[in-house]
Write an enzyme that holds these catalytic residues in place. Structure first.
Site, PDB file in Angstrom:
ATOM      1  N   LYS A   9      34.652  29.408  28.549  1.00 37.61           N
ATOM      2  CA  LYS A   9      34.293  28.345  29.485  1.00 37.61           C
ATOM      3  C   LYS A   9      33.586  27.172  28.785  1.00 37.61           C
ATOM      4  O   LYS A   9      33.177  27.289  27.613  1.00 37.61           O
ATOM      5  CB  LYS A   9      33.407  28.950  30.581  1.00 37.61           C
ATOM      6  CG  LYS A   9      34.135  30.021  31.427  1.00 37.61           C
ATOM      7  CD  LYS A   9      33.260  30.517  32.573  1.00 37.61           C
ATOM      8  CE  LYS A   9      33.991  31.550  33.422  1.00 37.61           C
ATOM      9  NZ  LYS A   9      33.173  31.970  34.599  1.00 37.61           N
ATOM     10  N   TYR A  49      40.822  29.247  41.026  1.00 38.77           N
ATOM     11  CA  TYR A  49      39.700  29.875  41.733  1.00 38.77           C
ATOM     12  C   TYR A  49      39.878  29.882  43.245  1.00 38.77           C
ATOM     13  O   TYR A  49      38.905  30.031  43.980  1.00 38.77           O
ATOM     14  CB  TYR A  49      38.391  29.197  41.341  1.00 38.77           C
ATOM     15  CG  TYR A  49      37.882  29.630  39.977  1.00 38.77           C
ATOM     16  CD1 TYR A  49      37.487  30.960  39.745  1.00 38.77           C
ATOM     17  CD2 TYR A  49      37.792  28.744  38.916  1.00 38.77           C
ATOM     18  CE1 TYR A  49      37.025  31.372  38.499  1.00 38.77           C
ATOM     19  CE2 TYR A  49      37.319  29.151  37.663  1.00 38.77           C
ATOM     20  CZ  TYR A  49      36.933  30.467  37.469  1.00 38.77           C
ATOM     21  OH  TYR A  49      36.468  30.880  36.248  1.00 38.77           O
ATOM     22  N   ASN A 112      28.620  31.165  32.567  1.00 41.67           N
ATOM     23  CA  ASN A 112      28.559  32.494  31.973  1.00 41.67           C
ATOM     24  C   ASN A 112      29.604  32.740  30.879  1.00 41.67           C
ATOM     25  O   ASN A 112      30.015  33.871  30.638  1.00 41.67           O
ATOM     26  CB  ASN A 112      28.582  33.575  33.057  1.00 41.67           C
ATOM     27  CG  ASN A 112      29.836  33.521  33.908  1.00 41.67           C
ATOM     28  OD1 ASN A 112      30.726  32.716  33.654  1.00 41.67           O
ATOM     29  ND2 ASN A 112      29.922  34.392  34.899  1.00 41.67           N
ATOM     30  N   HIS A 115      35.664  34.076  31.255  1.00 39.48           N
ATOM     31  CA  HIS A 115      36.367  34.666  32.400  1.00 39.48           C
ATOM     32  C   HIS A 115      37.283  35.756  31.879  1.00 39.48           C
ATOM     33  O   HIS A 115      37.876  35.602  30.810  1.00 39.48           O
ATOM     34  CB  HIS A 115      37.228  33.614  33.121  1.00 39.48           C
ATOM     35  CG  HIS A 115      38.272  34.241  34.012  1.00 39.48           C
ATOM     36  ND1 HIS A 115      37.997  34.654  35.292  1.00 39.48           N
ATOM     37  CD2 HIS A 115      39.564  34.608  33.771  1.00 39.48           C
ATOM     38  CE1 HIS A 115      39.080  35.218  35.808  1.00 39.48           C
ATOM     39  NE2 HIS A 115      40.047  35.196  34.896  1.00 39.48           N
ATOM     40  N   GLU A 126      47.507  35.084  36.525  1.00 42.70           N
ATOM     41  CA  GLU A 126      46.691  34.102  35.809  1.00 42.70           C
ATOM     42  C   GLU A 126      47.355  33.663  34.503  1.00 42.70           C
ATOM     43  O   GLU A 126      47.352  32.473  34.163  1.00 42.70           O
ATOM     44  CB  GLU A 126      45.298  34.694  35.539  1.00 42.70           C
ATOM     45  CG  GLU A 126      44.491  34.876  36.822  1.00 42.70           C
ATOM     46  CD  GLU A 126      43.158  35.589  36.637  1.00 42.70           C
ATOM     47  OE1 GLU A 126      42.464  35.795  37.635  1.00 42.70           O
ATOM     48  OE2 GLU A 126      42.811  35.940  35.485  1.00 42.70           O
TER      49      GLU A 126
HETATM   50  P1  GTP Z   1      35.189  35.698  36.162  1.00 41.68           P
HETATM   51  O1  GTP Z   1      35.691  36.552  35.063  1.00 41.68           O
HETATM   52  O2  GTP Z   1      34.822  34.297  35.702  1.00 41.68           O
HETATM   53  O3  GTP Z   1      36.084  35.687  37.369  1.00 41.68           O
HETATM   54  O4  GTP Z   1      33.786  36.340  36.563  1.00 41.68           O
HETATM   55  P2  GTP Z   1      33.508  37.575  37.492  1.00 41.68           P
HETATM   56  O5  GTP Z   1      34.763  38.242  37.921  1.00 41.68           O
HETATM   57  O6  GTP Z   1      32.469  38.375  36.795  1.00 41.68           O
HETATM   58  O7  GTP Z   1      32.838  36.859  38.744  1.00 41.68           O
HETATM   59  P3  GTP Z   1      33.491  36.379  40.133  1.00 41.68           P
HETATM   60  O8  GTP Z   1      34.966  36.486  40.090  1.00 41.68           O
HETATM   61  O9  GTP Z   1      32.743  37.047  41.239  1.00 41.68           O
HETATM   62  O10 GTP Z   1      33.065  34.854  40.142  1.00 41.68           O
HETATM   63  C1  GTP Z   1      33.857  33.909  39.411  1.00 41.68           C
HETATM   64  C2  GTP Z   1      32.935  32.938  38.710  1.00 41.68           C
HETATM   65  O11 GTP Z   1      32.239  32.181  39.678  1.00 41.68           O
HETATM   66  C3  GTP Z   1      31.830  33.565  37.862  1.00 41.68           C
HETATM   67  O12 GTP Z   1      32.223  33.934  36.573  1.00 41.68           O
HETATM   68  C4  GTP Z   1      30.825  32.432  37.802  1.00 41.68           C
HETATM   69  O13 GTP Z   1      31.183  31.459  36.821  1.00 41.68           O
HETATM   70  C5  GTP Z   1      30.964  31.818  39.174  1.00 41.68           C
HETATM   71  N1  GTP Z   1      29.935  32.348  40.067  1.00 41.68           N
HETATM   72  C6  GTP Z   1      29.848  33.594  40.613  1.00 41.68           C
HETATM   73  N2  GTP Z   1      28.764  33.720  41.366  1.00 41.68           N
HETATM   74  C7  GTP Z   1      28.116  32.529  41.301  1.00 41.68           C
HETATM   75  C8  GTP Z   1      26.920  32.008  41.848  1.00 41.68           C
HETATM   76  O14 GTP Z   1      26.193  32.693  42.585  1.00 41.68           O
HETATM   77  N3  GTP Z   1      26.602  30.713  41.531  1.00 41.68           N
HETATM   78  C9  GTP Z   1      27.386  29.935  40.732  1.00 41.68           C
HETATM   79  N4  GTP Z   1      27.032  28.683  40.452  1.00 41.68           N
HETATM   80  N5  GTP Z   1      28.522  30.387  40.186  1.00 41.68           N
HETATM   81  C10 GTP Z   1      28.881  31.652  40.451  1.00 41.68           C
HETATM   82 MG    MG Z   2      36.441  37.243  38.783  1.00 43.84          MG
END
Ligand code: GTP
Ligand code: MG
Length: 138
Positions: A9, A49, A112, A115, A126
């Site tokens: 990212k 997303y 973070n 992905h 994807e």
């Molecule tokens: P990905 O591999 O990036 O999909 O991460 P994940 O599967 O661990 O998390 P998820 O799919 O639930 O959320 C996708 C992305 O949204 C996360 O990786 C974060 O970058 C973002 N995200 C998730 N929760 C939050 C939040 O509470 N605040 C913000 N700003 N971003 C969030």
């Molecule tokens: Mg995810």
């Protein structure tokens, strides 16, 4: 053999962490079989997303993912999807295990660093959004 889709990212590319994160990926036994550095368009990020469209952080997420270069990748290996999720660590770096990419490098739950696909089915979807078959060299 399984494939997963990965994104390094903007917070990672901004700090020149592409090589450091790729080293962790390769040391985990995952092979980088396709890789491209791109600037994600607003449309690409919104589509990618879409499952999070109703979440309160969707707008923030899309603007973050288009705020700088990202590196999109296809990773290959035994149980690549689950293995990469393990190597990435929890979404929130405060909860991520020692040694994981997010524990080591992530700035916050939003920024973070990486992905990774959450299922083999989603990995296929994807990967197809960013790569064609001829881009992937196993
Ligand atoms: P990905 O591999 O990036 O999909 O991460 P994940 O599967 O661990 O998390 P998820 O799919 O639930 O959320 C996708 C992305 O949204 C996360 O990786 C974060 O970058 C973002 N995200 C998730 N929760 C939050 C939040 O509470 N605040 C913000 N700003 N971003 C969030
Ligand atoms: Mg995810």
């Amino acid at each position: 053999i399984e494939r997963t889709f990965s994104i390094l990212k903007p917070d990672a590319t901004e700090r020149n962490l592409t090589g450091a994160i790729n080293a962790v990926i390769e040391e985990a036994g995952l092979r980088i079989v396709a890789q491209r550095r791109i600037r994600m368009t607003d449309a690409q990020a919104k589509t990618f997303y879409e499952v999070h469209a109703e979440r309160p952080f969707y707008g923030e997420l899309v603007s973050f993912m288009t705020s700088g270069p990202v590196v999109v990748q296809v990773l290959e290996g035994e149980n690549a999807v689950a293995k990469y999720r393990e190597v990435m660590g929890a979404t929130n770096p405060a909860q991520a295990a020692e040694g994981t990419i997010r524990k080591r490098f992530a700035k916050s739950v939003g920024e973070n660093s990486v992905h990774g696909s959450d299922s083999p089915e989603n990995a296929k979807i994807e990967i197809a959004q960013f790569f064609t078959d001829s881009d992937i060299v196993g």
